[in-house]
Scaffold this motif. Structure first.
Motif, short mmCIF file in Angstrom:
data_model
loop_
_atom_site.label_atom_id
_atom_site.label_comp_id
_atom_site.label_asym_id
_atom_site.label_seq_id
_atom_site.Cartn_x
_atom_site.Cartn_y
_atom_site.Cartn_z
N ASP A 148 6.07 0.59 7.49
CA ASP A 148 5.49 0.33 5.93
C ASP A 148 6.44 1.19 5.14
OD1 ASP A 148 2.94 -0.89 6.67
OD2 ASP A 148 2.41 1.27 7.51
N LYS A 190 0.89 -1.33 -0.06
CA LYS A 190 -0.06 0.08 0.07
C LYS A 190 0.86 1.18 0.04
CE LYS A 190 -3.46 2.58 2.57
NZ LYS A 190 -4.38 2.39 4.03
N ALA A 191 2.05 1.11 0.81
CA ALA A 191 2.81 2.35 0.78
C ALA A 191 3.47 2.80 -0.54
CB ALA A 191 4.01 2.17 1.96
N ALA A 229 -0.79 13.10 1.98
CA ALA A 229 -2.21 12.59 2.52
C ALA A 229 -2.00 10.89 2.47
CB ALA A 229 -3.18 13.11 1.77
N ASP A 230 -1.69 10.19 1.43
CA ASP A 230 -1.69 8.86 1.30
C ASP A 230 -0.51 8.30 2.26
OD1 ASP A 230 -3.48 8.92 -0.68
OD2 ASP A 230 -1.88 8.91 -2.23
N LEU A 231 0.22 9.13 3.00
CA LEU A 231 1.19 8.52 3.74
C LEU A 231 0.85 8.39 5.31
CD1 LEU A 231 4.51 9.89 2.42
CD2 LEU A 231 3.73 7.74 2.02
N LYS A 232 -0.06 9.28 5.62
CA LYS A 232 -0.51 9.90 6.84
C LYS A 232 -1.05 8.43 7.86
CE LYS A 232 -1.90 14.39 6.33
NZ LYS A 232 -0.82 15.19 7.38
N LYS A 274 2.23 2.49 -3.36
CA LYS A 274 1.38 3.07 -4.21
C LYS A 274 0.98 4.48 -3.73
CE LYS A 274 -0.86 -1.18 -4.99
NZ LYS A 274 -2.08 -2.26 -4.77
N ALA A 275 1.62 5.09 -2.62
CA ALA A 275 1.23 6.37 -2.37
C ALA A 275 1.64 7.43 -3.34
CB ALA A 275 2.04 6.72 -1.02
N LYS A 276 0.63 8.43 -3.68
CA LYS A 276 0.86 9.54 -4.61
C LYS A 276 0.93 10.85 -3.97
CE LYS A 276 0.63 6.57 -8.02
NZ LYS A 276 1.73 6.19 -8.60
N SER A 277 0.80 10.85 -2.81
CA SER A 277 0.61 12.25 -1.94
C SER A 277 1.10 12.18 -0.57
CB SER A 277 -0.60 12.82 -1.92
OG SER A 277 -1.67 12.10 -1.27
N LEU A 284 6.27 14.47 -3.84
CA LEU A 284 4.74 14.03 -2.90
C LEU A 284 4.25 15.42 -2.36
CD1 LEU A 284 6.31 11.03 -1.04
CD2 LEU A 284 4.59 10.90 -2.87
#
Length: 294
Positions: A213, A157-158, A165-168, A160-163, A293
Motif C-alpha cells: 500500500d 486509502k494509504a 495510526a492510519d498506517l497500522k 489519505k493517511a493523516k497519522s 505524521l
C-alpha cells in the motif's frame, strides 16, 4: 499528489540543470554525534594528501550501485553531481586530494557497514549513524540530518493517511537494512508484516504493482520518486525524528581506522565554513514541507 518541488521540475524537464530536490536506504537512528567518539587529529596524522590510504596517493570512496538521485546524478558517482558525490569531493579536497586522486568503488549498501576489513577509505551511501553499526565500523561526524517519509499511490486509502495510526492496517514496504524499514517496524508497528526488498527499485515496483500500500524512504528520495519515477505517487507525510536526536548520515570507515579522526575533522570543517549547507541547498533544497505524521 504533493506538488513536485521547483528544482525537481527543472531536473525532470531539463537534464542539463543540476538542481534536484530530494533521501533511499539509510539505517537505524544515531545515538550521539560521531565526532565526539573520534579523537582529534594530532601532529602530521592528517597531512594533506599523505594519509595512510588503501592506495598511496589515492582516496578510495565507495557507494552502492545503482547510485540514486538526488544523492548522485545519472548513476555516475564520479561526476561530482548530486549531494553525496559533491560532499565526497569536498571531503577529499579538505584531506588534500584533488578529483583526479579520488577512486570510486561499488560496494552494496549492507556490505558497507558489515563486520570485516574494508576495501575503501570511506563509504558514502546514506548510511545512518547508529550504536549498533558502530560495533562493526567507524563513522565520521554527520554530514546530513534526515527524516523518513511515506509514499503511496494517489487516490488510495494509504494516500489519505493523516497519522501513524492510519498506517497500522496497511501493507508497508522498504529496503532491507534501512532506517526506513526500522521506522515501519518500530514506529508504525503495522498489523501486517512489512515487506523488505533488497533494492529500493524493487520497493518502488511493488508499490506501482500494488503489492504494497505504501513504501518508506528518506524524504529527499521521496520527492524525487514522486516527481520523476512513480508519477502517480504522492508523499503521504514524514515522520518526526525519534528519541530527540536527529538521524544523521555519516561516512563509513574501517573499525579503528587511522583516517576516522581526519575524515571527521574534514566533515566538521565543511559544516563550519558553510560548504555542507551550500551543497544541501543546491541538491536537496526542496526536501521540506511534507506533513508530519504523528
Amino acid at each position: 499528489m504533493h506538488p513536485a518541488p521547483r528544482a525537481l521540475r527543472r531536473a525532470v524537464a531539463a537534464a542539463s540543470i543540476a538542481l534536484l530536490a530530494t533521501a533511499v536506504g539509510c539505517a537505524p537512528q544515531p545515538e550521539d554525534d560521531a565526532s565526539a567518539k573520534a579523537s582529534a587529529p594530532t601532529g602530521n596524522a592528517c597531512a594533506k594528501g599523505k594519509l595512510a590510504t588503501k592506495t598511496s596517493g589515492k582516496l578510495t570512496v565507495a557507494t552502492d550501485e545503482p547510485a540514486y538521485e538526488p544523492w548522485f546524478k545519472d548513476d555516475k558517482p564520479a561526476n561530482g553531481k548530486g549531494f553525496e558525490s559533491a560532499v565526497a569531493y569536498a571531503v577529499a579536497k579538505q584531506l588534500g586530494y584533488d578529483r583526479s586522486a579520488v577512486v570510486w568503488q561499488s560496494v552494496p549498501f549492507n556490505k558497507a557497514f558489515a563486520p570485516g576489513e574494508k576495501t575503501f577509505d570511506f563509504d558514502i551511501n546514506q548510511v545512518s549513524i547508529s550504536a549498533e553499526r558502530k560495533k562493526a565500523v567507524d563513522f565520521s561526524s554527520g554530514y546530513y540530518d534526515v527524516r523518513q517519509a511515506v509514499i503511496a499511490l494517489q487516490g488510495t486509502k494509504a494516500a489519505k493517511a493523516k497519522s501513524i495510526a492510519d498506517l497500522k492496517g496497511l501493507k508497508l514496504g522498504a529496503q532491507v537494512g534501512t532506517t526506513s524499514l526500522n521506522y515501519i517496524q518500530d514506529v508504525v508497528k503495522p498489523t501486517q508484516e512489512a515487506a523488505a526488498y533488497a533494492k529500493n527499485d524493487q520497493a518502488k515496483s511493488a508499490l506501482e504493482n500494488k503489492q504494497v500500500d505504501a513504501i518508506v524512504v528518506d524524504l529527499p528520495t521521496a520527492f524525487y520518486i514522486t516527481a520523476a519515477e512513480v508519477t502517480d505517487g504522492t508523499i503521504v507525510g514524514q515522520f518526526e525524528n525519534q528519541g530527540g536526536t536527529p538521524e544523521q548520515f555519516g561516512l563509513v570507515l574501517d573499525k579503528g581506522s587511522s583516517l576516522t579522526s581526519c575524515v571527521t575533522a574534514a566533515v566538521d570543517a565543511l559544516r563550519k565554513d558553510g560548504t555542507l549547507a551550500k551543497l544541501e541547498q543546491q541538491w536537496l533544497s526542496d526536501a521540506v514541507d511534507a506533513p508530519v505524521l504523528k
